[in-house]
Design a protein around this motif. Structure first.
Motif, mmCIF file in Angstrom:
data_model
loop_
_atom_site.group_PDB
_atom_site.id
_atom_site.type_symbol
_atom_site.label_atom_id
_atom_site.label_comp_id
_atom_site.label_asym_id
_atom_site.label_seq_id
_atom_site.Cartn_x
_atom_site.Cartn_y
_atom_site.Cartn_z
ATOM 1 N N ASP A 26 5.218 3.385 9.470
ATOM 2 C CA ASP A 26 5.104 2.977 7.932
ATOM 3 C C ASP A 26 4.018 2.143 7.818
ATOM 4 O O ASP A 26 4.080 0.926 7.365
ATOM 5 C CB ASP A 26 6.463 2.178 8.022
ATOM 6 N N ALA A 27 2.997 2.524 8.222
ATOM 7 C CA ALA A 27 1.585 1.893 8.258
ATOM 8 C C ALA A 27 0.930 1.887 6.635
ATOM 9 O O ALA A 27 0.278 0.907 6.516
ATOM 10 C CB ALA A 27 0.536 2.332 9.244
ATOM 11 N N LEU A 28 0.989 2.822 6.064
ATOM 12 C CA LEU A 28 0.204 2.872 4.803
ATOM 13 C C LEU A 28 1.131 3.798 3.668
ATOM 14 O O LEU A 28 2.077 4.635 4.277
ATOM 15 C CB LEU A 28 -0.941 3.950 5.174
ATOM 16 N N CYS A 29 0.981 3.502 2.449
ATOM 17 C CA CYS A 29 1.491 4.157 1.444
ATOM 18 C C CYS A 29 0.739 5.288 0.802
ATOM 19 O O CYS A 29 -0.534 4.982 0.591
ATOM 20 C CB CYS A 29 2.141 3.167 0.502
ATOM 21 N N ILE A 45 3.712 6.288 5.521
ATOM 22 C CA ILE A 45 3.580 7.418 6.702
ATOM 23 C C ILE A 45 3.097 6.701 7.977
ATOM 24 O O ILE A 45 2.477 5.323 7.733
ATOM 25 C CB ILE A 45 2.386 8.402 6.290
ATOM 26 N N GLY A 46 3.178 6.821 9.055
ATOM 27 C CA GLY A 46 2.724 6.532 10.304
ATOM 28 C C GLY A 46 1.346 6.640 10.684
ATOM 29 O O GLY A 46 0.888 7.715 10.069
ATOM 30 N N LEU A 47 0.529 6.009 11.220
ATOM 31 C CA LEU A 47 -0.764 6.121 11.647
ATOM 32 C C LEU A 47 -0.789 6.081 13.316
ATOM 33 O O LEU A 47 0.057 5.782 13.895
ATOM 34 C CB LEU A 47 -1.734 5.244 11.108
ATOM 35 N N GLY A 48 -1.889 7.093 13.582
ATOM 36 C CA GLY A 48 -2.123 6.835 15.052
ATOM 37 C C GLY A 48 -3.275 5.838 15.336
ATOM 38 O O GLY A 48 -3.948 5.549 14.437
ATOM 39 N N ASP A 52 5.757 15.652 10.791
ATOM 40 C CA ASP A 52 5.327 14.908 9.746
ATOM 41 C C ASP A 52 4.542 13.838 10.325
ATOM 42 O O ASP A 52 4.150 13.648 11.485
ATOM 43 C CB ASP A 52 6.734 14.647 9.243
ATOM 44 N N PHE A 53 4.587 12.603 9.413
ATOM 45 C CA PHE A 53 3.780 11.267 9.837
ATOM 46 C C PHE A 53 4.559 10.276 10.261
ATOM 47 O O PHE A 53 4.252 9.193 10.328
ATOM 48 C CB PHE A 53 3.131 10.918 8.587
ATOM 49 N N SER A 54 6.110 10.370 10.759
ATOM 50 C CA SER A 54 6.756 9.492 10.992
ATOM 51 C C SER A 54 7.440 9.644 12.446
ATOM 52 O O SER A 54 8.214 8.772 12.880
ATOM 53 C CB SER A 54 7.934 9.344 9.828
ATOM 54 N N SER A 55 7.315 10.557 13.064
ATOM 55 C CA SER A 55 7.986 10.655 14.340
ATOM 56 C C SER A 55 7.324 10.571 15.635
ATOM 57 O O SER A 55 7.728 10.690 16.731
ATOM 58 C CB SER A 55 8.439 12.350 14.406
ATOM 59 N N PRO A 95 1.508 -4.939 5.185
ATOM 60 C CA PRO A 95 1.396 -3.857 4.524
ATOM 61 C C PRO A 95 1.905 -3.706 3.094
ATOM 62 O O PRO A 95 1.383 -2.985 2.393
ATOM 63 C CB PRO A 95 2.696 -3.249 5.265
ATOM 64 N N ALA A 96 2.779 -4.734 2.387
ATOM 65 C CA ALA A 96 3.126 -4.820 1.214
ATOM 66 C C ALA A 96 1.842 -4.942 0.085
ATOM 67 O O ALA A 96 1.806 -4.759 -0.986
ATOM 68 C CB ALA A 96 4.118 -5.857 1.145
ATOM 69 N N GLU A 97 0.749 -5.608 0.882
ATOM 70 C CA GLU A 97 -0.365 -5.976 -0.083
ATOM 71 C C GLU A 97 -1.640 -4.814 -0.013
ATOM 72 O O GLU A 97 -2.510 -4.884 -0.606
ATOM 73 C CB GLU A 97 -0.915 -7.086 0.365
ATOM 74 N N ARG A 98 -1.301 -3.696 1.098
ATOM 75 C CA ARG A 98 -2.322 -2.638 1.049
ATOM 76 C C ARG A 98 -2.006 -1.896 -0.058
ATOM 77 O O ARG A 98 -1.109 -1.328 -0.826
ATOM 78 C CB ARG A 98 -1.868 -1.787 2.208
#
Length: 294
Positions: A288-291, A113-116, A210-213, A67-70
């Motif tokens: 916490d998939a994407l910034c 943000i989280g993703l589905g 939100d995108f985190s719950s 994730p740190a490299e995305r």
């Protein structure tokens, strides 16, 4: 979105950022370009298109294991619904959205943000099986014939499809870990954020904040006209936090995983992109998939 619109957006972004632009040429190309951008070390990927373009880019970026490299993502609204961009708080007008993005980049404002995840495909906003996917399939057919995807066209298509769809034979069964299965469902919608969609400027909110719950879900045991309209009315009046309720409504919030199984092939979409028919989809929340720049 026109070529003139794209030119204005590119010039505005290029006046403040070191910009490398590419135009998509076929379905799936945006995902390939996003993956290449990550491999080449770009720090930020900016899209100008609709939710389908955003979805392709997200799936391309998620090919990067660390994730740190995305690269971070910033969506400039250029499609019909622009649900993801609007949910992030960006104006629906592309010019104003660009200025907001530039200000956020200058200030270093980013959030995770989280993703589905549906099977092997990530989504930002929602996925659905049944009636809403059928409507999206119908709209795709109309666009292929040169018709515009206006709000009026969506409403007309939804009403026509509602009365044409099979409302007698429910096909879906819902599985949530630790709970008994819910069978005989007609349609199922899984959301990663709220609103689920917009009717013009009016948000339709299943409950999510939100995108985190985690993932929210609602399904219908019956496709009766009054039941369907009452559920839609609840979601249009909702101020977040309360899922739709009713005798024929099944809903749940903040889920980490769930599965829909179908007794027969049933239409399926992700972020407004029709993906054909399926008989089973496993959903999972990826925190916490994407910034994103916001």
């Amino acid at each position: 979105m026109t070529g003139r619109d794209a030119g204005l957006v590119v010039r505005a972004l290029g006046s403040r950022l070191e910009l490398h632009t590419r135009q998509t040429e076929y379905r799936g190309h945006a995902g390939k370009l996003a993956a290449e951008s990550a491999a080449e070390g770009y720090d930020l990927v900016i899209t100008f298109g609709g939710d389908g373009t955003v979805n392709e880019v997200v799936n391309g970026l998620m090919q990067v294991a660390d994730p740190a490299e995305r690269p971070a993502l910033a969506p400039v609204p250029g499609g019909g619904g622009n649900i993801f961009a609007r949910t992030l708080g960006l104006p629906p007008d592309a010019g104003r959205a660009v200025q907001r993005i530039l200000a956020a980049v200058a200030a270093g404002e980013r959030r995770k943000i989280g993703l589905g995840l549906a099977g092997d495909r990530y989504f930002t906003s929602s996925a659905g099986l049944g009636l809403d996917a059928e409507v999206i399939e119908d709209m795709d057919s109309q666009r292929a014939r040169g018709r515009r995807g206006t709000v009026a066209a969506y409403l007309r298509t939804t009403v026509l499809r509602y009365y044409r769809t099979d409302r007698r034979r429910p096909a879906l069964t819902l599985h949530i870990p630790g709970q008994p299965p819910e069978s005989s469902l007609f349609m199922g919608v899984v959301t990663n954020s709220s609103p689920w969609t917009y009717l013009g400027s009016r948000p339709v909110r299943p409950a999510h904040t939100d995108f985190s719950s985690g993932l929210d879900m609602f399904a219908l045991r019956r496709l009766r006209t009054l039941t369907t309209l009452a559920t839609l009315g609840q979601m249009m009046r909702s101020n977040e936090g309360e899922p739709p309720t009713g005798r024929d409504v099944v809903s749940a919030a903040a889920l980490s995983e769930l599965t829909f199984e179908a007794a027969r092939p049933i239409p399926f979409h992700i972020d407004g992109e029709y993906l054909g028919e399926t008989e089973s989809v496993a959903f999972r929340f990826v925190p916490d998939a994407l910034c994103v720049v916001t």
